[in-house]
Design an enzyme around this catalytic site. Sequence first.
Site, PDB file in Angstrom:
ATOM      1  N   GLN A  64       0.716  -1.124  -0.023  1.00 48.81           N
ATOM      2  CA  GLN A  64       0.063  -0.137  -0.132  1.00 48.81           C
ATOM      3  C   GLN A  64       0.633   1.275   0.021  1.00 48.81           C
ATOM      4  OE1 GLN A  64      -3.309   2.495   2.599  1.00 48.81           O
ATOM      5  NE2 GLN A  64      -2.881   0.433   3.189  1.00 48.81           N
ATOM      6  N   ASP A  85       0.602   3.797   5.870  1.00 47.51           N
ATOM      7  CA  ASP A  85       0.924   3.392   4.565  1.00 47.51           C
ATOM      8  C   ASP A  85       0.542   4.616   3.613  1.00 47.51           C
ATOM      9  OD1 ASP A  85       1.695   0.939   4.843  1.00 47.51           O
ATOM     10  OD2 ASP A  85       0.025  -0.174   4.807  1.00 47.51           O
ATOM     11  N   GLU A 125       1.198  -1.271   8.220  1.00 48.35           N
ATOM     12  CA  GLU A 125       0.529  -0.060   8.696  1.00 48.35           C
ATOM     13  C   GLU A 125       0.179  -0.114  10.252  1.00 48.35           C
ATOM     14  OE1 GLU A 125      -1.349   2.384   6.992  1.00 48.35           O
ATOM     15  OE2 GLU A 125      -1.805   3.088   9.182  1.00 48.35           O
ATOM     16  N   GLY A 164      -7.998  20.132  19.101  1.00 48.57           N
ATOM     17  CA  GLY A 164      -7.574  21.591  19.231  1.00 48.57           C
ATOM     18  C   GLY A 164      -8.150  22.370  20.422  1.00 48.57           C
ATOM     19  N   GLY A 165      -8.260  23.702  20.515  1.00 52.14           N
ATOM     20  CA  GLY A 165      -8.744  24.237  21.719  1.00 52.14           C
ATOM     21  C   GLY A 165     -10.287  24.565  21.689  1.00 52.14           C
ATOM     22  N   ASP A 215      11.812 -10.458 -13.761  1.00 51.78           N
ATOM     23  CA  ASP A 215      12.359 -11.120 -12.771  1.00 51.78           C
ATOM     24  C   ASP A 215      13.782 -10.045 -12.351  1.00 51.78           C
ATOM     25  OD1 ASP A 215      13.919 -12.539 -11.044  1.00 51.78           O
ATOM     26  OD2 ASP A 215      13.566 -14.581 -11.682  1.00 51.78           O
TER      27      ASP A 215
HETATM   28  N1  CAO Z   1      11.745 -10.138  -9.195  1.00 49.56           N
HETATM   29  C1  CAO Z   1      12.575 -10.987  -8.325  1.00 49.56           C
HETATM   30  N2  CAO Z   1      12.509 -10.700  -6.968  1.00 49.56           N
HETATM   31  C2  CAO Z   1      11.570  -9.993  -6.445  1.00 49.56           C
HETATM   32  C3  CAO Z   1      10.814  -8.676  -7.367  1.00 49.56           C
HETATM   33  C4  CAO Z   1      10.958  -8.979  -8.956  1.00 49.56           C
HETATM   34  N3  CAO Z   1      10.437  -8.429  -9.822  1.00 49.56           N
HETATM   35  N4  CAO Z   1      10.036  -8.120  -6.658  1.00 49.56           N
HETATM   36  C5  CAO Z   1      10.353  -8.641  -5.539  1.00 49.56           C
HETATM   37  N5  CAO Z   1      11.194  -9.445  -5.258  1.00 49.56           N
HETATM   38  C6  CAO Z   1      11.713 -10.147  -4.076  1.00 49.56           C
HETATM   39  C7  CAO Z   1      12.612  -9.386  -3.301  1.00 49.56           C
HETATM   40  O1  CAO Z   1      13.800  -9.111  -3.911  1.00 49.56           O
HETATM   41  C8  CAO Z   1      12.601  -9.873  -2.193  1.00 49.56           C
HETATM   42  O2  CAO Z   1      13.617 -11.017  -2.143  1.00 49.56           O
HETATM   43  P1  CAO Z   1      14.861 -10.987  -1.073  1.00 49.56           P
HETATM   44  O3  CAO Z   1      14.086 -11.019   0.235  1.00 49.56           O
HETATM   45  O4  CAO Z   1      15.185 -12.424  -1.427  1.00 49.56           O
HETATM   46  O5  CAO Z   1      15.787 -10.096  -1.170  1.00 49.56           O
HETATM   47  C9  CAO Z   1      11.306 -10.735  -1.851  1.00 49.56           C
HETATM   48  O6  CAO Z   1      10.703 -10.525  -3.194  1.00 49.56           O
HETATM   49  C10 CAO Z   1      10.377  -9.921  -0.937  1.00 49.56           C
HETATM   50  O7  CAO Z   1      10.231  -8.913  -0.752  1.00 49.56           O
HETATM   51  P2  CAO Z   1      10.083  -7.984   0.325  1.00 49.56           P
HETATM   52  O8  CAO Z   1      10.808  -8.650   1.467  1.00 49.56           O
HETATM   53  O9  CAO Z   1       9.964  -6.427   0.449  1.00 49.56           O
HETATM   54  O10 CAO Z   1       8.370  -8.526   0.680  1.00 49.56           O
HETATM   55  P3  CAO Z   1       7.673  -9.280   1.864  1.00 49.56           P
HETATM   56  O11 CAO Z   1       6.338  -9.874   1.557  1.00 49.56           O
HETATM   57  O12 CAO Z   1       8.555 -10.113   2.546  1.00 49.56           O
HETATM   58  O13 CAO Z   1       7.680  -7.911   3.081  1.00 49.56           O
HETATM   59  C11 CAO Z   1       6.812  -5.635   3.844  1.00 49.56           C
HETATM   60  C12 CAO Z   1       6.621  -6.855   2.890  1.00 49.56           C
HETATM   61  C13 CAO Z   1       5.956  -4.633   3.251  1.00 49.56           C
HETATM   62  C14 CAO Z   1       6.696  -6.124   5.323  1.00 49.56           C
HETATM   63  C15 CAO Z   1       8.222  -5.155   3.448  1.00 49.56           C
HETATM   64  O14 CAO Z   1       8.213  -5.149   2.157  1.00 49.56           O
HETATM   65  C16 CAO Z   1       8.577  -3.857   4.047  1.00 49.56           C
HETATM   66  O15 CAO Z   1       8.863  -3.677   5.394  1.00 49.56           O
HETATM   67  N6  CAO Z   1       8.638  -2.812   3.225  1.00 49.56           N
HETATM   68  C17 CAO Z   1       8.962  -1.654   3.807  1.00 49.56           C
HETATM   69  C18 CAO Z   1       8.018  -0.833   4.619  1.00 49.56           C
HETATM   70  C19 CAO Z   1       6.722  -0.745   3.776  1.00 49.56           C
HETATM   71  O16 CAO Z   1       6.472  -0.168   2.970  1.00 49.56           O
HETATM   72  N7  CAO Z   1       5.564  -1.152   4.583  1.00 49.56           N
HETATM   73  C20 CAO Z   1       4.290  -0.966   3.937  1.00 49.56           C
HETATM   74  C21 CAO Z   1       3.519  -2.109   3.690  1.00 49.56           C
HETATM   75  S1  CAO Z   1       1.965  -1.988   3.333  1.00 49.56           S
HETATM   76  O17 CAO Z   1       1.005  -2.295   4.473  1.00 49.56           O
END
Ligand code: CAO
Length: 506
Positions: free
Chosen positions: A95, A246, A217, A325-326, A151
């Site tokens: 998000q 978010d 979030e 607010g106030g 990829d």
């Molecule tokens: N091709 C190949 N790999 C890809 C890719 C693509 N096009 N797009 C994503 N990936 C891979 C990433 O490289 C990552 O791999 P590694 O961990 O091996 O390096 C993997 O997909 C997962 O990415 P991620 O760790 O960001 O995703 P997650 O689902 O595990 O975590 C989230 C999600 C949101 C917790 C994390 O991305 C995060 O903390 N983001 C920053 C804060 C944020 O924006 N939070 C808001 C989320 S909305 O509520």
Amino acid sequence: MRKKTKSRQKSAPKKSAGKRATAKATKAAKATKKVVKLATRAKALAKSAKEAKSVKKPAAKKAVANGLPKPSAKPFGQAGKALEGIRVLDFTHVQSGPTCTQLLGYMGADVIKVERPGVGDITRTQLRDVKGADSLYFTMLNGNKRSITIDSKHPKGKEILERLIKHCDVLVENFAPGALDRMGLTWDYIHKTNPRMIVASVKGFGPGPYEDCKVYENVAQCAGGAASTTGFREGPPVVTGAQIGDSGTGLHLAFGIVCALNQRHRTGRGQKVLAAMQDGVLNLTRVKLRDQQRLKHGPLTEYSQYGEGVAFGKAVPRAGNDSGGGQPGWILKCKGWEEDPDAYIYFITQAPVWGAICDVIGRPEWKTDPDYATPPARLPRLKHIFDTIEQWTMTKTKFEVMEICNEVDIPVGPILSMKEIAEEPSLRETGTVVEVDHPTRGAYLTVGNPVKMSDSITEVKRSPLLGEHTDEILGKELRYSAKEIAEIKSSGAITAPEKGTRAEAA
Ligand code: CAO
């Protein structure tokens, strides 16, 4: 940008050398004439304004001196979009990041969303309501974007990304900390490949003890001080329905990107832009940090707990529905509250309209009663005052209260349900709620651009299907030949891996 090049070509047809020289001479003569004309006008102006100490230069002359373009002669709304020509390499998911890039898209940027082949943004399938179609979670956050599947860990994928980095102005990402580096897309690499590129990131936390944490979030709402100050004093901390962690951080990031684009005009180089969710939430909760500091100097008199005689602790307490607010306010029941959970109104006892409030609720004597006549006198009695006002609001619907109070300038707000908002005609008219058609799920409602601009009119477009624009971007923009595209396809860099052939797909 593609459009811009096209229109540039259109407005500047090729000329022969002779014709070019004649045109140049005519242009120069015209310019001299214009300068003479402007100078004469300036002289005349100076003469007629003898008393003025300094004479302002005519606007046209100033514009030329600054090297800025002359004001467009096109009607407002027909001179392109605010961010037209800006290309965004969108590596966002879930998000926060998508909120940012959708806003940039609403403002006219060309947003190219990079998604993992066969999978895409995880939200495409999350909270699905229509079988086989992209979820509303995805469609409502990814309008005005194009989708390409790559990829990013595949060698050929990396090569495509390099071309995209050279092609775009801004890279936006919200991966977990370190994920972008693990793809090989470090700041050093990106900056070397395209020194003008702005690299914008959402992370949960800024540098410090929690910088490596993944954040969603509600984690941000809790870490940014919103949860501890939301809810009722007697109850636990509460998170809000507004996605301040978010969408709020996405909004902050969009602001940072636009500022970096502006700075790039002067410096010619990109920079890193970081919006941490904790920081974004704290920014939106700053009034509570204000109150934290006020606590040192005594109780927070506008909090109802002051009137109730409950002592304050060391930290800002939860304030229920007290106004921030106030001007004291509270949520009051309206007619029909027994059946309708949203039959409520927010009522503010704004001091300048206290007299009108007393008249409306049938308590004219409160206008002169020393216990009620002044704001400080009312503070210890707020509960009784709001209970009394509620006796009146319960006899009217929330819209009737709205009508009566607005007539005499009393600030009130109906508690609108999402059903009411979805059906509200005025929000449809302004483009804040927009119905968009979609090839696989049919029509859906989305929130349009919440910011309205008189010269950059937003057209809300549906979200792209997974990889819908892959061929178009590879061919038309990145200039891969049909043969090369066929090779890329068979390499597996842009297509989903066969089931079971890749560990990642499991
Ligand atoms: N091709 C190949 N790999 C890809 C890719 C693509 N096009 N797009 C994503 N990936 C891979 C990433 O490289 C990552 O791999 P590694 O961990 O091996 O390096 C993997 O997909 C997962 O990415 P991620 O760790 O960001 O995703 P997650 O689902 O595990 O975590 C989230 C999600 C949101 C917790 C994390 O991305 C995060 O903390 N983001 C920053 C804060 C944020 O924006 N939070 C808001 C989320 S909305 O509520």
